[in-house]
Write a protein that holds these residues in place. Structure first.
Motif, PDB file in Angstrom:
ATOM      1  N   ILE A  15       0.727  -0.632  -0.243  1.00  0.00           N
ATOM      2  CA  ILE A  15       0.403  -0.176   0.312  1.00  0.00           C
ATOM      3  C   ILE A  15       1.138   1.549  -0.020  1.00  0.00           C
ATOM      4  O   ILE A  15       0.956   2.287  -0.959  1.00  0.00           O
ATOM      5  CB  ILE A  15      -0.724   0.040   1.290  1.00  0.00           C
ATOM      6  N   MET A  16       1.940   1.324   1.061  1.00  0.00           N
ATOM      7  CA  MET A  16       2.544   2.672   1.505  1.00  0.00           C
ATOM      8  C   MET A  16       3.983   2.419   1.139  1.00  0.00           C
ATOM      9  O   MET A  16       4.494   1.043   1.317  1.00  0.00           O
ATOM     10  CB  MET A  16       2.405   3.754   2.295  1.00  0.00           C
ATOM     11  N   GLU A  17       5.136   3.238   0.236  1.00  0.00           N
ATOM     12  CA  GLU A  17       5.868   3.367   0.585  1.00  0.00           C
ATOM     13  C   GLU A  17       7.080   4.136   1.570  1.00  0.00           C
ATOM     14  O   GLU A  17       6.240   5.415   1.833  1.00  0.00           O
ATOM     15  CB  GLU A  17       7.066   2.769  -0.583  1.00  0.00           C
ATOM     16  N   VAL A  18       8.077   4.113   1.962  1.00  0.00           N
ATOM     17  CA  VAL A  18       9.274   5.201   2.935  1.00  0.00           C
ATOM     18  C   VAL A  18       9.480   5.872   2.286  1.00  0.00           C
ATOM     19  O   VAL A  18       9.881   5.700   0.984  1.00  0.00           O
ATOM     20  CB  VAL A  18      10.147   4.273   3.693  1.00  0.00           C
ATOM     21  N   PRO A  19       9.005   6.711   2.491  1.00  0.00           N
ATOM     22  CA  PRO A  19       9.364   8.358   1.776  1.00  0.00           C
ATOM     23  C   PRO A  19      11.234   8.684   1.514  1.00  0.00           C
ATOM     24  O   PRO A  19      11.306   8.137   2.545  1.00  0.00           O
ATOM     25  CB  PRO A  19       8.505   9.995   2.185  1.00  0.00           C
ATOM     26  N   SER A  20      11.523   9.394   1.376  1.00  0.00           N
ATOM     27  CA  SER A  20      13.609   9.902   0.943  1.00  0.00           C
ATOM     28  C   SER A  20      13.398  10.830   2.023  1.00  0.00           C
ATOM     29  O   SER A  20      14.556  10.805   2.481  1.00  0.00           O
ATOM     30  CB  SER A  20      13.619   9.918  -0.379  1.00  0.00           C
ATOM     31  N   THR A  21      12.168  11.421   2.308  1.00  0.00           N
ATOM     32  CA  THR A  21      13.066  12.875   3.197  1.00  0.00           C
ATOM     33  C   THR A  21      11.921  12.722   4.576  1.00  0.00           C
ATOM     34  O   THR A  21      10.555  12.383   4.256  1.00  0.00           O
ATOM     35  CB  THR A  21      12.817  14.078   2.403  1.00  0.00           C
ATOM     36  N   PRO A 188       0.874   0.582   7.302  1.00  0.00           N
ATOM     37  CA  PRO A 188      -0.385   0.991   6.078  1.00  0.00           C
ATOM     38  C   PRO A 188      -1.416   1.654   6.491  1.00  0.00           C
ATOM     39  O   PRO A 188      -2.286   2.533   5.815  1.00  0.00           O
ATOM     40  CB  PRO A 188       0.518   1.209   4.939  1.00  0.00           C
ATOM     41  N   ILE A 189      -2.168   0.569   7.143  1.00  0.00           N
ATOM     42  CA  ILE A 189      -3.639   0.889   7.355  1.00  0.00           C
ATOM     43  C   ILE A 189      -3.961   2.320   8.256  1.00  0.00           C
ATOM     44  O   ILE A 189      -4.428   3.031   8.100  1.00  0.00           O
ATOM     45  CB  ILE A 189      -4.614   0.087   8.315  1.00  0.00           C
ATOM     46  N   LYS A 634     -10.414  -4.858  -6.918  1.00  0.00           N
ATOM     47  CA  LYS A 634      -9.145  -5.581  -7.340  1.00  0.00           C
ATOM     48  C   LYS A 634      -8.471  -5.145  -5.711  1.00  0.00           C
ATOM     49  O   LYS A 634      -8.617  -4.445  -4.914  1.00  0.00           O
ATOM     50  CB  LYS A 634      -7.960  -5.045  -8.339  1.00  0.00           C
ATOM     51  N   LEU A 635      -6.968  -4.495  -5.852  1.00  0.00           N
ATOM     52  CA  LEU A 635      -5.666  -3.588  -5.037  1.00  0.00           C
ATOM     53  C   LEU A 635      -6.480  -2.673  -4.434  1.00  0.00           C
ATOM     54  O   LEU A 635      -6.486  -2.277  -2.980  1.00  0.00           O
ATOM     55  CB  LEU A 635      -4.305  -3.441  -5.593  1.00  0.00           C
ATOM     56  N   LYS A 636      -6.902  -1.940  -4.933  1.00  0.00           N
ATOM     57  CA  LYS A 636      -7.265  -0.275  -4.810  1.00  0.00           C
ATOM     58  C   LYS A 636      -8.430  -0.239  -3.660  1.00  0.00           C
ATOM     59  O   LYS A 636      -8.714   0.569  -3.000  1.00  0.00           O
ATOM     60  CB  LYS A 636      -8.597   0.541  -5.566  1.00  0.00           C
ATOM     61  N   TRP A 637      -9.050  -1.254  -3.559  1.00  0.00           N
ATOM     62  CA  TRP A 637      -9.998  -1.757  -1.815  1.00  0.00           C
ATOM     63  C   TRP A 637      -9.484  -1.445  -1.034  1.00  0.00           C
ATOM     64  O   TRP A 637      -9.519  -0.810  -0.222  1.00  0.00           O
ATOM     65  CB  TRP A 637     -10.740  -3.020  -2.668  1.00  0.00           C
ATOM     66  N   GLN A 639      -6.859  -0.123  -0.413  1.00  0.00           N
ATOM     67  CA  GLN A 639      -6.781   1.686  -0.002  1.00  0.00           C
ATOM     68  C   GLN A 639      -7.516   1.893   0.501  1.00  0.00           C
ATOM     69  O   GLN A 639      -7.518   3.523   0.693  1.00  0.00           O
ATOM     70  CB  GLN A 639      -5.849   1.722  -1.150  1.00  0.00           C
ATOM     71  N   TYR A 640      -8.697   2.275  -0.174  1.00  0.00           N
ATOM     72  CA  TYR A 640     -10.062   3.074  -0.153  1.00  0.00           C
ATOM     73  C   TYR A 640     -10.631   2.392   0.744  1.00  0.00           C
ATOM     74  O   TYR A 640     -10.912   3.545   1.497  1.00  0.00           O
ATOM     75  CB  TYR A 640     -11.167   2.610  -1.246  1.00  0.00           C
TER      76      TYR A 640
END
Length: 674
Positions: A15-21, A188-189, A634-637, A639-640
């Protein structure tokens, strides 16, 4: 099994990735937000917890965030995602402190029928509640000298507990995430709602409405929450405030059918919770976890009449309601069974951690052999995240554990008027719990949270240690013991990292929050207690559930009183052993057939006998989400739906907070004698 488990958990990992900053999230907005929540949201949270057992935690968080976003926007300033996360965390911390029951629960328990029936009332120590003869109970006030030791202990426990949780949880996060590179699939939830707000700001700033899908989804959830909350909670609150009689279209906290179905389903608690939030929860949680919960519920429906006919659930009788049924079943069978199942869960969790460590070490040796070593180190941290040294974490751990131990022993000496052999035995137990058990269980939990998003607890370890100490009396149960599971905080730090928030922002916020939390909760709990007796008909959830909670608490408290007690009646080694064997067979069988791990934990939850009326609507929500929305989106569920759930909580809590405000105004009016 590995393939199927990974497939389900991958939905959360991606769902999410760690940001660079990383950005600083602590600003003046956090201070003003804390004051806003302390004055307006805390009293509503306390009141709603008594009324419906739901609280307004999520609503307070989202209302605070939305309000400050709009105020900042009109001042031509935009809050970044780190500032939003800090505001969200700050509001959540205050709501958590407001919805635990706290002093209101303590005054109730000291006067409860369960405590009186078990001879516990006269033995409750002064640092937990004043003697029953104190006139503070008749006056219904905490601003009384008899409550001073209680408030001082509340101050100590809050400060040391929050300090240890933040610092030691951070240390475990460094080990599990930075060094062992675990994915934390459930983190990520909790971060999706923050990203919804941040994306909305960024979209409006860049005039790109396509990037603000999270805000639109959040608004849909908010509308659902406002609509349902108006009927379920706002109507009873506002009608009770204006007419004196609460109008409930949907019974709070649930409809109870046990008294009628008992002739067909012996010793089975039946009913349903009408809270639509349960359906939303069923959609948010892993599908197989909800399926497992429903299976576990069906097992109890089938097995309880059999246990009753065989004389095991002997205390139940036709006509008992849900509360009586759950308590009597707990005494007769499920108290010991749950301990046994929990032992199996702990063994399974520890086994998973040990297995992962062995597998990880084998993989590291393989990579080292081919010259591709990928090993994290303590010093390898993202730049600018706001990390601290290992020495501070170790120092905090030893100081906190020592503080708990010294204060606990000092309280016992004060209570008994001097040193005794019982106190010496308790000291040995405290040292073992603080310096041996706590670090082990915290690390195991951190690993398990990082791998599959589950928590492991060794059941009854605290209770067993205190019973085996040979202590006589109940004062030991009210001590600030040096036992905790800091591994659960690792998920929070992962969420903080996913939103790009500096860790120092969280620590600064906690320093500001500490006095505000204490002052607001004490003041408003005192105000609400002064409005009416707690519990009473004005607070249906507390009136229905608190006596059950008190009776269950007395099971353990009675175990150290030195005579035949309710604990001895409830504790059965045979049932405990059966529960452990059942748990081992369950985990092993699920592993052999390759069932998802969430299904196994769900079955255990369904057997929990906590409150089965919520499981059916949660299962219905899971079915709708899995077989309709997931197939379409699909996978968006994945995220939604967390964003929908956040919006629903916001809308439902917001409308009920309005009703609570009207209630306070109506009851604060001073009636003149002419």
């Amino acid at each position: 099994m590995e393939h199927r488990v990974d497939k389900e958990l991958d939905e959360f990992r991606r769902i999410m990735e760690v940001p660079s900053t990383f950005e600083e999230g602590f600003r003046w907005s956090a201070l003003f937000g804390a004051i806003f929540v302390a004055l307006l949201m805390v009293p509503g949270a306390i009141y709603m917890g008594l009324l419906a057992g739901t609280g307004i935690g999520s609503a307070a968080q989202w209302v605070t965030v939305i309000l400050f976003i709009e105020v900042a926007r009109r001042a031509h300033r935009y809050l970044n995602r780190s500032e939003i996360f800090v505001l969200f965390f700050m509001a959540g911390s205050m709501m958590g402190a407001a919805t635990t029951g706290g002093l209101l629960w303590q005054q109730f328990f000291a006067q409860s029928d369960a405590a009186a029936a078990n001879g516990i009332v006269d033995q409750i120590p002064r640092w937990w509640a004043p003697p029953i003869e104190s006139d503070s109970y008749a006056k219904r006030t905490f601003f009384h000298m008899d409550w001073l030791p209680v408030i001082l202990m509340m101050l100590f426990g809050s400060f040391v507990g929050q300090l240890s949780n933040l610092v030691l949880g951070y240390g475990l996060f460094r080990v599990a995430s930075d060094m062992e590179k675990l994915p934390f699939p459930m983190a990520p939830i909790g971060a999706q709602g923050i990203m919804a707000m941040a994306e909305d700001i960024e979209a409006k700033t860049s005039k790109d409405a396509e990037n603000s899908w999270r805000w639109r989804v959040f608004a849909i959830g908010g509308a659902l929450g406002l609509a349902f909350g108006s009927i379920y909670l706002f109507l009873p609150v506002i009608s009770g405030a204006l007419t004196g009689t609460a109008i409930q279209i949907f019974p709070i906290p649930f409809s109870d059918f046990t008294g009628k179905t008992g002739q067909y389903l012996h010793a089975v608690a039946t009913g349903i919770s009408w809270d639509f939030g349960n359906i939303v929860t069923g959609m948010v949680m892993p599908f197989y976890g909800m399926v497992g919960s429903f299976i576990g519920l069906i097992i109890t429906v089938v097995i309880n009449p059999i246990l009753y006919n065989r004389g095991i659930l002997s205390n139940w009788k036709f006509g008992d309601d849900t509360i009586s049924t759950l308590f009597k079943n707990n005494i007769d069978f499920y108290f010991s069974l749950h301990i046994g199942i929990a032992v199996a869960i702990a063994i399974a969790g520890i086994y998973q951690v040990v297995k992962s460590i062995v597998k990880g070490n084998r993989e590291k040796r393989r990579l080292k052999a081919i010259g591709q070593v990928k090993k994290g180190a303590w010093k390898d941290v993202p730049k600018g995240r706001g990390d601290i040294g290992a020495w501070a974490i170790i120092l905090c751990y030893f100081l906190v554990t020592a503080s708990y131990t010294v204060v606990s022993i000092g309280l016992l000496v004060w209570h008994h008027g001097g040193w005794t052999d019982d106190i010496r035995n308790v000291l040995i137990v405290l040292l073992l719990l603080g310096y041996v058990y706590t670090p082990i269980i915290s690390y195991v939990t951190a690993r398990l949270e990082g791998m599959v998003g589950q928590v492991v607890e060794v059941p009854m370890i605290r209770e067993a240690a205190l019973i085996l100490s040979g202590y006589h009396g109940v004062a030991v149960w009210f001590l600030p013991l040096p036992i905790a599971n800091y591994g659960t905080m690792t998920v929070f730090y992962r969420q903080c990292e996913l939103t790009g928030t500096k860790f120092t922002s969280i620590w600064k916020t906690k320093i500001i929050l500490f006095p505000l939390i204490l002052l607001s909760t004490i003041f408003f709990m005192n105000f609400i207690w002064g409005l009416d007796q707690i519990p009473s008909v004005a607070y249906p959830f507390a009136q229905k559930m608190w006596e059950l909670n008190a009776a269950n608490a007395c099971i353990m408290y009675s175990s150290t009183m030195g005579e035949y007690s309710m604990f001895e009646q409830a504790f059965n080694v045979t049932y405990l052993g059966f529960g452990a064997i059942f748990g081992v067979i369950l985990f092993s069988g699920m592993s052999v057939i390759g069932a998802p791990i969430m299904l196994t934990y769900g079955v255990v939850r369904g057997l929990g006998q906590s409150l089965p009326h919520s499981i059916l609507p949660q299962f219905i929500g899971a079915l709708i989400g899995h077989f309709y929305f997931k197939k379409r989106l699909k996978l968006k569920w994945r995220q939604y739906i967390p964003v929908v759930a956040a919006g629903f909580s916001c809308g439902m809590g917001l409308i009920t907070t309005v009703g609570v405000g009207v209630t306070f105004l109506s009851k604060a009016v001073i009636k003149l004698p002419f």
